[in-house]
Design a protein around this motif. Sequence first.
Motif, mmCIF file in Angstrom:
data_model
loop_
_atom_site.group_PDB
_atom_site.id
_atom_site.type_symbol
_atom_site.label_atom_id
_atom_site.label_comp_id
_atom_site.label_asym_id
_atom_site.label_seq_id
_atom_site.Cartn_x
_atom_site.Cartn_y
_atom_site.Cartn_z
ATOM 1 N N LEU A 35 -83.052 8.797 98.157
ATOM 2 C CA LEU A 35 -84.435 7.718 97.972
ATOM 3 C C LEU A 35 -84.079 6.204 97.485
ATOM 4 O O LEU A 35 -83.191 5.868 96.844
ATOM 5 N N PRO A 36 -84.665 5.646 98.311
ATOM 6 C CA PRO A 36 -84.480 4.151 98.469
ATOM 7 C C PRO A 36 -84.750 3.451 97.027
ATOM 8 O O PRO A 36 -85.733 3.707 96.608
ATOM 9 N N ASN A 37 -83.795 2.516 96.468
ATOM 10 C CA ASN A 37 -84.212 1.837 95.208
ATOM 11 C C ASN A 37 -84.582 2.912 94.038
ATOM 12 O O ASN A 37 -85.280 2.267 93.143
ATOM 13 N N ALA A 38 -83.923 4.104 94.131
ATOM 14 C CA ALA A 38 -84.303 5.128 93.060
ATOM 15 C C ALA A 38 -83.421 4.901 91.921
ATOM 16 O O ALA A 38 -82.078 4.376 92.488
ATOM 17 N N GLU A 39 -83.625 4.814 90.619
ATOM 18 C CA GLU A 39 -82.749 4.899 89.525
ATOM 19 C C GLU A 39 -81.914 6.238 89.725
ATOM 20 O O GLU A 39 -82.413 7.279 89.732
ATOM 21 N N PRO A 40 -80.415 6.196 89.704
ATOM 22 C CA PRO A 40 -79.647 7.374 89.496
ATOM 23 C C PRO A 40 -79.900 8.229 88.257
ATOM 24 O O PRO A 40 -80.185 7.773 87.289
ATOM 25 N N LEU A 41 -80.449 9.434 88.485
ATOM 26 C CA LEU A 41 -80.692 10.453 87.653
ATOM 27 C C LEU A 41 -79.328 10.979 87.142
ATOM 28 O O LEU A 41 -79.223 12.387 87.035
ATOM 29 N N SER A 42 -78.071 10.163 86.691
ATOM 30 C CA SER A 42 -76.946 10.706 86.183
ATOM 31 C C SER A 42 -77.042 11.564 84.901
ATOM 32 O O SER A 42 -76.061 12.253 84.632
ATOM 33 N N PHE A 43 -78.242 11.554 84.346
ATOM 34 C CA PHE A 43 -78.398 12.602 83.129
ATOM 35 C C PHE A 43 -78.575 13.959 83.203
ATOM 36 O O PHE A 43 -78.503 14.790 82.467
ATOM 37 N N LEU A 44 -78.808 14.028 84.615
ATOM 38 C CA LEU A 44 -79.280 15.502 84.951
ATOM 39 C C LEU A 44 -78.337 16.503 85.025
ATOM 40 O O LEU A 44 -78.308 17.693 84.723
ATOM 41 N N PRO A 45 -76.844 16.339 85.443
ATOM 42 C CA PRO A 45 -76.008 17.533 85.727
ATOM 43 C C PRO A 45 -75.631 18.234 84.365
ATOM 44 O O PRO A 45 -75.708 19.412 84.355
ATOM 45 N N PRO A 46 -75.670 17.607 83.188
ATOM 46 C CA PRO A 46 -75.309 18.432 81.924
ATOM 47 C C PRO A 46 -76.619 19.271 81.572
ATOM 48 O O PRO A 46 -76.432 20.430 81.231
ATOM 49 N N ILE A 47 -77.733 18.954 81.904
ATOM 50 C CA ILE A 47 -79.030 19.444 81.645
ATOM 51 C C ILE A 47 -79.061 20.821 82.808
ATOM 52 O O ILE A 47 -79.392 21.815 82.402
ATOM 53 N N TYR A 48 -78.695 20.536 83.817
ATOM 54 C CA TYR A 48 -78.785 21.822 84.887
ATOM 55 C C TYR A 48 -77.861 22.669 84.796
ATOM 56 O O TYR A 48 -77.927 23.710 84.935
ATOM 57 N N ALA A 49 -76.526 22.201 84.143
ATOM 58 C CA ALA A 49 -75.518 23.045 83.918
ATOM 59 C C ALA A 49 -75.942 23.979 82.662
ATOM 60 O O ALA A 49 -75.623 25.030 82.531
ATOM 61 N N THR A 50 -76.529 23.359 81.630
ATOM 62 C CA THR A 50 -77.196 24.024 80.283
ATOM 63 C C THR A 50 -78.208 24.973 80.944
ATOM 64 O O THR A 50 -78.183 25.960 80.565
ATOM 65 N N ILE A 51 -78.952 24.814 81.857
ATOM 66 C CA ILE A 51 -79.860 25.615 82.453
ATOM 67 C C ILE A 51 -79.259 26.833 83.274
ATOM 68 O O ILE A 51 -79.564 28.046 83.039
ATOM 69 N N ASN A 52 -78.028 26.729 83.876
ATOM 70 C CA ASN A 52 -77.313 27.607 84.356
ATOM 71 C C ASN A 52 -76.953 28.560 83.256
ATOM 72 O O ASN A 52 -76.695 29.879 83.381
ATOM 73 N N ALA A 53 -76.006 28.048 82.149
ATOM 74 C CA ALA A 53 -75.857 28.784 81.055
ATOM 75 C C ALA A 53 -76.852 29.790 80.701
ATOM 76 O O ALA A 53 -76.432 30.850 80.364
ATOM 77 N N LEU A 54 -77.990 29.154 80.234
ATOM 78 C CA LEU A 54 -79.283 29.783 79.561
ATOM 79 C C LEU A 54 -79.478 30.745 80.780
ATOM 80 O O LEU A 54 -79.712 31.981 80.196
ATOM 81 N N THR A 55 -79.556 30.518 81.803
ATOM 82 C CA THR A 55 -79.879 31.850 82.914
ATOM 83 C C THR A 55 -78.915 33.215 82.758
ATOM 84 O O THR A 55 -79.194 34.044 82.709
ATOM 85 N N ALA A 56 -77.722 32.601 82.756
ATOM 86 C CA ALA A 56 -76.459 33.855 82.617
ATOM 87 C C ALA A 56 -76.875 34.533 81.235
ATOM 88 O O ALA A 56 -76.868 35.767 81.401
ATOM 89 N N ILE A 57 -77.088 33.969 80.301
ATOM 90 C CA ILE A 57 -77.341 34.447 78.806
ATOM 91 C C ILE A 57 -78.479 35.255 79.108
ATOM 92 O O ILE A 57 -78.656 36.592 78.544
#
Length: 178
Positions: A35-57
């Motif tokens: 996306l041009p001129n979009a602010e990097p969403l660098s806060f997302l990886p730990p959130i979606y990793a947590t979602i993966n962990a929650l899914t596994a549980i």
Amino acid sequence: MIDEVSIKEKRFNKWITVISVAIPLVVALLFGYKLPNAEPLSFLPPIYATINALTAILLITAVVAIKNGRRGLHQKLMTTCIFLSALFLVMYVAYHMTSESTIYGGEGYIKYVYYFILFTHIVLSIAVIPLVLITYSKVYLDDFESHRLWAKYTFPIWLYVAVTGVIVYIMISPYYQT
């Protein structure tokens, strides 16, 4: 004469095929688009990793629930897992559309371990889409015997994808740009 269940199953199978092909294609296309001129969403990886962990549980909890005869809880947990997987996918794509891909910086044998886990995670995350949809559709068709048979294959693959998603995140997180 074709019965109503066969008609419903054919309809489900058409949608499962369309969705199973469309999701990986759309993800691949969007993954390469920034996306041009979009602010990097660098806060997302730990959130979606947590979602993966929650899914596994929740996947494990759902299996325990059904083995203990708690069908309603099992269904709610599995529906939640599907929702979480979809949420993960949206966040994953959003992150990659706004941020540069991170290169794994490990060296030696661990680099091969990482890439093996990443490769199998990606391949199986594509394969699990139709498996989940087929397994889930069997419940709506009241075909619980087929549901159980499909679930024997779907569950370990989905669990592997969820767990390896967390492992990939843990292994690559030291190399993320801040």
